[in-house]
Design a protein around this motif. Sequence first.
Motif, PDB file in Angstrom:
ATOM      1  N   MET A  31       4.747  20.748  31.468  1.00  5.35           N
ATOM      2  CA  MET A  31       3.931  20.100  30.451  1.00  5.35           C
ATOM      3  C   MET A  31       3.796  20.981  29.219  1.00  5.35           C
ATOM      4  N   LEU A  32       3.782  22.297  29.434  1.00  6.18           N
ATOM      5  CA  LEU A  32       3.746  23.209  28.296  1.00  6.18           C
ATOM      6  C   LEU A  32       4.960  22.989  27.411  1.00  6.18           C
ATOM      7  N   ILE A  33       6.113  22.831  28.052  1.00  2.00           N
ATOM      8  CA  ILE A  33       7.340  22.603  27.271  1.00  2.00           C
ATOM      9  C   ILE A  33       7.236  21.285  26.515  1.00  2.00           C
ATOM     10  N   PHE A  34       6.712  20.264  27.216  1.00  2.00           N
ATOM     11  CA  PHE A  34       6.570  18.938  26.594  1.00  2.00           C
ATOM     12  C   PHE A  34       5.665  19.002  25.369  1.00  2.00           C
ATOM     13  N   ILE A  35       4.486  19.637  25.552  1.00  2.00           N
ATOM     14  CA  ILE A  35       3.559  19.763  24.425  1.00  2.00           C
ATOM     15  C   ILE A  35       4.187  20.618  23.336  1.00  2.00           C
ATOM     16  N   GLY A  36       4.927  21.651  23.766  1.00  2.00           N
ATOM     17  CA  GLY A  36       5.579  22.530  22.800  1.00  2.00           C
ATOM     18  C   GLY A  36       6.519  21.771  21.882  1.00  2.00           C
ATOM     19  N   ILE A  37       7.277  20.840  22.462  1.00  2.00           N
ATOM     20  CA  ILE A  37       8.200  20.049  21.637  1.00  2.00           C
ATOM     21  C   ILE A  37       7.418  19.235  20.614  1.00  2.00           C
ATOM     22  N   LEU A  38       6.276  18.674  21.076  1.00  3.13           N
ATOM     23  CA  LEU A  38       5.469  17.877  20.157  1.00  3.13           C
ATOM     24  C   LEU A  38       4.861  18.733  19.056  1.00  3.13           C
ATOM     25  N   ILE A  39       4.433  19.940  19.454  1.00  5.37           N
ATOM     26  CA  ILE A  39       3.879  20.838  18.433  1.00  5.37           C
ATOM     27  C   ILE A  39       4.943  21.180  17.406  1.00  5.37           C
ATOM     28  N   LEU A  40       6.169  21.331  17.894  1.00  2.00           N
ATOM     29  CA  LEU A  40       7.285  21.575  16.977  1.00  2.00           C
ATOM     30  C   LEU A  40       7.379  20.433  15.962  1.00  2.00           C
ATOM     31  N   GLY A  41       7.229  19.184  16.477  1.00  3.73           N
ATOM     32  CA  GLY A  41       7.260  18.024  15.587  1.00  3.73           C
ATOM     33  C   GLY A  41       6.135  18.054  14.585  1.00  3.73           C
ATOM     34  N   LEU A  42       4.954  18.408  15.078  1.00  2.00           N
ATOM     35  CA  LEU A  42       3.791  18.482  14.189  1.00  2.00           C
ATOM     36  C   LEU A  42       4.009  19.549  13.127  1.00  2.00           C
ATOM     37  N   TRP A  43       4.545  20.685  13.578  1.00  2.00           N
ATOM     38  CA  TRP A  43       4.801  21.783  12.642  1.00  2.00           C
ATOM     39  C   TRP A  43       5.787  21.337  11.567  1.00  2.00           C
ATOM     40  N   TYR A  44       6.808  20.585  11.993  1.00  2.00           N
ATOM     41  CA  TYR A  44       7.805  20.096  11.026  1.00  2.00           C
ATOM     42  C   TYR A  44       7.161  19.171  10.002  1.00  2.00           C
ATOM     43  N   ALA A  45       6.333  18.238  10.528  1.00  2.00           N
ATOM     44  CA  ALA A  45       5.656  17.308   9.624  1.00  2.00           C
ATOM     45  C   ALA A  45       4.761  18.063   8.653  1.00  2.00           C
ATOM     46  N   TRP A  46       4.125  19.080   9.178  1.00  2.00           N
ATOM     47  CA  TRP A  46       3.240  19.910   8.362  1.00  2.00           C
ATOM     48  C   TRP A  46       4.035  20.589   7.248  1.00  2.00           C
ATOM     49  N   PHE A  88       0.818  -1.197   0.000  1.00  2.00           N
ATOM     50  CA  PHE A  88       0.000   0.000   0.000  1.00  2.00           C
ATOM     51  C   PHE A  88       0.854   1.250   0.000  1.00  2.00           C
ATOM     52  N   ARG A  89       0.243   2.350  -0.344  1.00  2.00           N
ATOM     53  CA  ARG A  89       0.980   3.599  -0.464  1.00  2.00           C
ATOM     54  C   ARG A  89       1.561   4.035   0.886  1.00  2.00           C
ATOM     55  N   ILE A  90       2.615   4.811   0.788  1.00  2.00           N
ATOM     56  CA  ILE A  90       3.367   5.190   1.970  1.00  2.00           C
ATOM     57  C   ILE A  90       2.604   6.201   2.805  1.00  2.00           C
ATOM     58  N   GLY A  91       1.657   6.894   2.200  1.00  2.00           N
ATOM     59  CA  GLY A  91       0.912   7.936   2.911  1.00  2.00           C
ATOM     60  C   GLY A  91       0.295   7.449   4.198  1.00  2.00           C
ATOM     61  N   TYR A  92      -0.230   6.232   4.157  1.00  2.00           N
ATOM     62  CA  TYR A  92      -0.852   5.675   5.352  1.00  2.00           C
ATOM     63  C   TYR A  92       0.163   5.499   6.468  1.00  2.00           C
ATOM     64  N   PHE A  93       1.371   5.121   6.067  1.00  2.00           N
ATOM     65  CA  PHE A  93       2.408   4.855   7.051  1.00  2.00           C
ATOM     66  C   PHE A  93       2.822   6.128   7.779  1.00  2.00           C
ATOM     67  N   LEU A  94       2.857   7.227   7.042  1.00  2.00           N
ATOM     68  CA  LEU A  94       3.221   8.501   7.657  1.00  2.00           C
ATOM     69  C   LEU A  94       2.215   8.880   8.727  1.00  2.00           C
ATOM     70  N   TYR A  95       0.946   8.727   8.386  1.00  2.00           N
ATOM     71  CA  TYR A  95      -0.083   9.044   9.375  1.00  2.00           C
ATOM     72  C   TYR A  95       0.051   8.143  10.595  1.00  2.00           C
ATOM     73  N   ALA A  96       0.369   6.886  10.324  1.00  2.00           N
ATOM     74  CA  ALA A  96       0.513   5.944  11.433  1.00  2.00           C
ATOM     75  C   ALA A  96       1.635   6.391  12.359  1.00  2.00           C
ATOM     76  N   LEU A  97       2.720   6.885  11.758  1.00  2.00           N
ATOM     77  CA  LEU A  97       3.855   7.332  12.581  1.00  2.00           C
ATOM     78  C   LEU A  97       3.471   8.524  13.451  1.00  2.00           C
ATOM     79  N   ILE A  98       2.811   9.503  12.842  1.00  2.00           N
ATOM     80  CA  ILE A  98       2.431  10.690  13.622  1.00  2.00           C
ATOM     81  C   ILE A  98       1.441  10.294  14.697  1.00  2.00           C
ATOM     82  N   GLU A 104       6.931  19.795   6.067  1.00  2.00           N
ATOM     83  CA  GLU A 104       7.531  18.862   5.109  1.00  2.00           C
ATOM     84  C   GLU A 104       6.480  18.185   4.238  1.00  2.00           C
ATOM     85  N   GLY A 105       5.224  18.504   4.495  1.00  2.00           N
ATOM     86  CA  GLY A 105       4.171  17.922   3.666  1.00  2.00           C
ATOM     87  C   GLY A 105       3.739  16.538   4.112  1.00  2.00           C
TER      88      GLY A 105
END
Lengths: 102, 338
Positions: free
Chosen positions: A79-94, A40-50, A96-97
């Motif tokens: 916890m704000l810092i913790f969530i902030g790091i994750l948001i950074l990850g989300l922003w990066y994924a966003w 199957f296409r890789i797109g599904y795998f990316l979502y699974a990772l996030i 990078e497409g």
Amino acid sequence: MAWAALAVNWLLRPKRPQVGDQRETYECGLKTQGPTWVQFRIGYFLYALIFLLFDVETIFLYPWAVKFQVLGLFAFIEMLIFIGILILGLWYAWKEGGLEWL
Amino acid sequence: MLDALLSSWGLPLWAVTTIRALVYLLGVLAFVFLNAIYLIYLERKISAYMQQRLGPNRVGPRGIFQSVADAIKLLCKEDIIPREADKWVFLVAPIVIFIPAIMVYAIIPFGPGMIAADLNIGVFYFLAVASTTTIAILMGGWAGNNKYSLLGAMRTVAQMVSYEIPLVFSILGVVMLVGSLKTSDIVAAQKEIWFILLQPVAFLIYFIAATAEVNRGPFDLVEGEQEIIAGPFTEFTAMRYALFYLSEYTNLLSVSALAVTLFLGGWQGPWLPPWLWFIIKVYIMILLFMWVRWTFPRIRIDHLLQFNWKFLLPLSLVNILGTGIGIKVYQALMTGGW
């Protein structure tokens, strides 16, 4: 319960041999073409990772939320810092497409 | 109450516990089955009225026994296993989808003390058990060896895992307010004010994510009749199909029940008995779900996922943040310190 329902079904259903095309894959009357279990296409795998990333985050967040009112401001900021790091990850994924449906 | 009665008969402790568990199990099963069967009828009737049709109206007064007739029909049907199917997965999938659908009812408080297992991680248990439905759908889609099934299953898994995160985060706001994961505590905490008023955003997120989690319209990509037949359920016949169908409505009932527990004050309400309040609220939620289903068109998978990751998820994080700040400010105002 599910077994019971299936057992009743087994008792009641007609038991004649299933012949010919009855056991073919149902695809709107056409014969099925080629193998089904393909890569199957890789797109599904990316979502699974996030998903995995954030799902682990929720495991950390729940105990924190339960004790939130007892813990001080320090835990909140931490916890704000913790969530902030994750948001950074989300922003990066966003950026990078990774969130686009390819 | 039951415990005291049974102990007065001189039964040992293990027997009391076993009998109590069985009574709860039977009660939950009866409740779930009656409701699921009625919901199927209700859904068909409501959709019919929304589309200016009559809906089922032949079996019984106003067609009320239609679902029963359907169930009997499905019980008497042949069980076809496609020749190329992955046989064991095919056989197990309907059972795997049905077990979590029933299991989640263990933590739903139907009334004061009317709860099968008041776990101290209640809400977490619900989320953990409910998320295993994904596996069953993937199994169903894989096993049939049908391209449409597999496609439907893949989409559904992508959808369900994505929407699980806003769902979990929206509940987090309520957990922060209560400081407990026990469902009975959560209901008790809403004695004065329902959490829908304190957490309106969380309720909205929960509602959208729950719609996606139980695969109802506008997120019913799992079935998408016009393009992929019936998705993962295509190859299933007879009772196996019925189990998928029943579990869909059981899940609808359970997410509505959880919404009532978390946001709408659970069984609390004036005058009427608590269990009646609970059922009234659950049905209001279900009608809301049905209204949404028959009003909006199905949305495309890429829109669906983008809406989740780029809107719902950030929104739910902001909601947690807002709740946290709100609680801290409130505490500071009440006590004059952090």
